[in-house]
Design an enzyme around this catalytic site. Structure first.
Site, short mmCIF file in Angstrom:
data_model
loop_
_atom_site.label_atom_id
_atom_site.label_comp_id
_atom_site.label_asym_id
_atom_site.label_seq_id
_atom_site.Cartn_x
_atom_site.Cartn_y
_atom_site.Cartn_z
N ARG A 212 -31.99 0.30 -10.52
CA ARG A 212 -30.55 0.37 -10.79
C ARG A 212 -29.77 0.43 -9.48
NH1 ARG A 212 -32.00 4.43 -14.72
NH2 ARG A 212 -31.71 3.62 -16.82
N ASP A 325 -58.07 4.12 -26.55
CA ASP A 325 -57.06 5.17 -26.40
C ASP A 325 -57.24 6.31 -27.39
OD1 ASP A 325 -54.70 6.27 -25.22
OD2 ASP A 325 -54.07 4.21 -24.79
#
Ligand SMILES: Cc1cc2nc3c(=O)[nH]c(=O)nc-3n(C[C@H](O)[C@H](O)[C@H](O)COP(=O)(O)O)c2cc1C
Ligand SMILES: [Mn+2]
Length: 525
Positions: A212, A325
């Protein structure tokens, strides 16, 4: 008393009969994971659930190396790790701290002194490099090779070998605060790894902040964020000029093998404003000792076994995964930032700490339970009506949350659902079940009985859309999808329910006492 480091913790585990030393040769590729999986599932469903911690002392291809696994893998060990008799003790300490009122007289002030001393222990201390055991060996340049440690491959379909218990340290450029998060790292080669911080995690936000800051205008900022939502911070998307960011770096340090409270603090979903080093200090009731890194401006626990220093380059992404996972499924390949290692420091003969995730219950089930207990008082700050909460391990933390509430007004259960969906990492909870206060949420049979009896599905299910966990493979889009709240509370007239609501069954206390007195004589048991 808090543990100084991983070694002291291992000694404690050994003394407490919680550690098994494995002297047989074991391969870090798949074999270690299979052994740890079996240990994690020992005694499943019983009060002694969760097998021992494992210290592998004969690692194939790694002469002299030791690997610690399953250190948090039972309720007993989780309590030992945080040095408490019950995990609710920590919740109680948090509550006590929050209830601190302004002192009005001298006596009040005196009473506060022990509390202030306790708060003093939260703040980390920095010590000199010469006193920091993690600097016993320093490797730079061509000597940097993370594969000198026995990094595991956990599941056959994994994209490679993964560092599974790393504490990843980054800094918020806006306020200088440090974050420590546990994000797995796929090893690409000796100097490069993946950095699997999911989009809604704090380190991903640290990186986005820099993106940003590099944007030329507000409009470009909006465009960068929108175009890069697919990858964590994605490289230049069409129409977005990120080329000027190329070569810009965000510094990162990774710590492997610390005292248990410090490692645990990396998984605590605390507010970004609170440094994990403070959380660790609070849990240990003794400051964490930090030391300055060699090549980056970050501080790491001085007593750590291994420290990797380096950077993530803005705009650089690489395919990460697949990875077996904690959902019990593989998470598929996706683009994530790349960690370049510039320096490794470690203790002599470092102990490599690892975990494996997979079908629950696994080691992380116990860490998650500890988080559940510790977070209850913090949830109550926003939602004081919450009586208790249960995150069953099979709900893998983001799929299912069950809460009981003191219902006080029409629509109250729905207000609580929305509150949960707006609270930190609970934002990605797929299913929230809300029950009345007299339902014990820890008793799943009771929850199923109440939920299925108490709902008129069309009326009592609330659907909404929002961010979902990156590990959700069923949502319509990655990271974005629907959630469901189930209002399983008793329905009120004020909510438009006009039929009578029956009482739940309960025998008279006097009859129960009568039968208690006779029970033995009856010879049934
Ligand atoms: C064993 C284990 C592995 C984890 N792996 C990841 C991961 O790869 N990526 C991720 O974003 N979170 C992962 N988590 C969850 C984060 O550690 C957790 O959300 C933490 O609160 C993030 O810290 P943060 O709030 O400072 O970002 C893992 C947790 C555990 C216990
Ligand atoms: Mn954090």
């Amino acid at each position: 008393m808090a543990y100084d480091d991983l070694r002291e913790w291992i000694k404690k585990l050994d003394k407490a009969g919680e550690l098994k030393r494995v002297r047989e040769e074991v391969d870090p590729i798949l074999e270690m994971a299979e052994i740890a999986d079996r240990a994690a599932k020992m005694g499943r469903g019983t009060a002694k659930a969760g097998g021992p911690a494992l210290l592998f002392e004969n690692v194939k291809g790694y002469p002299g190396a030791t690997v610690l696994m399953n250190q948090f893998g039972s309720e007993r060990r989780m309590k030992l790790a945080l040095d408490v008799d019950s995990l609710d003790e920590i919740a109680k300490r948090i509550e006590d701290l929050m209830q601190t009122k302004s002192p009005t007289g001298l006596l009040d002030k005196l009473k506060m002194l022990p509390k202030l001393a306790e708060v003093g222990a939260f703040f980390p201390k920095t010590i000199a490099a010469k006193d920091a055991p993690c600097k016993q060996v320093i490797l730079r340049g061509a000597d940097v090779d993370v594969l000198k440690f026995p990094v595991l491959q956990c599941w056959p379909g994994d994209g490679g070998r993964f560092i599974t218990l790393p504490c990843v340290v980054t800094r918020d450029a806006k306020n200088g605060k440090r974050n420590v998060g546990m994000y797995r790292m796929q090893v690409y080669d000796g100097q490069t790894t993946g950095m699997h911080w999911q989009r809604q995690k704090v380190a991903a936000e640290h990186l986005r902040d820099q993106l940003r800051a590099g944007a030329a205008s507000g409009a470009e900022r909006v465009e960068i964020m929108a175009e890069t939502a697919g990858g964590t911070v994605a490289a230049a998307a069409p129409g977005v000029t990120l080329t000027k960011l190329k070569g810009q770096r965000m510094e990162v340090a990774v710590v492997i093998g610390t005292d248990p409270a410090t490692t645990f603090s990396a998984i605590v979903p605390g507010p970004p404003e609170v440094e994990e080093y403070m959380i660790a200090g609070f849990l240990r009731q003794r400051p964490v000792e930090l030391v300055q890194c060699e090549t980056v401006d970050l501080q790491v626990p001085a007593h750590a076994e291994i420290v990797l220093e380096g950077y993530v380059e803005l705009g650089e992404l690489r395919t990460e995964g697949p990875f077996g996972d904690h959902t019990g499924f593989y998470t598929m390949e996706d683009d994530y930032p790349v960690f370049h290692i510039t320096c490794i420091t470690h203790r002599k003969e470092p102990v490599y700490a690892a975990t494996i995730v997979g079908k629950p219950p696994m080691e992380d089930a116990w860490m998650g339970k500890a988080v559940e207990r510790i977070f209850l008082p913090l949830m109550r700050l926003t939602l004081p009506e919450i009586v208790d909460v249960n995150l069953p391990p099979e709900g893998v933390f983001h799929n299912l949350m069950i809460v009981s509430i003191r219902k006080s007004y029409a629509g109250h259960a729905r207000k609580v659902m929305h509150g949960i969906w707006s609270m930190g990492q609970a934002m990605s909870t797929k299913i929230v079940i809300v029950v009345d206060e007299d339902c014990d949420v820890q008793d799943l049979s009771e929850v199923v009985l109440r939920t299925t009896n108490n709902i008129d599905p069309e009326r009592d299910i609330q659907f909404t859309l929002g961010p979902v966990d990156s590990l959700d493979h069923a949502s319509r889009l990655p990271n974005y999808g629907s959630k469901m709240g189930i209002d399983a509370t008793r329905k009120w007239k004020a909510e438009g329910f006009t039929r009578p609501w029956p009482e739940m069954l309960e025998m008279d206390a006097s009859v129960k006492a009568q039968v208690d007195a006779k029970w033995k004589k009856l010879g049934i048991e």
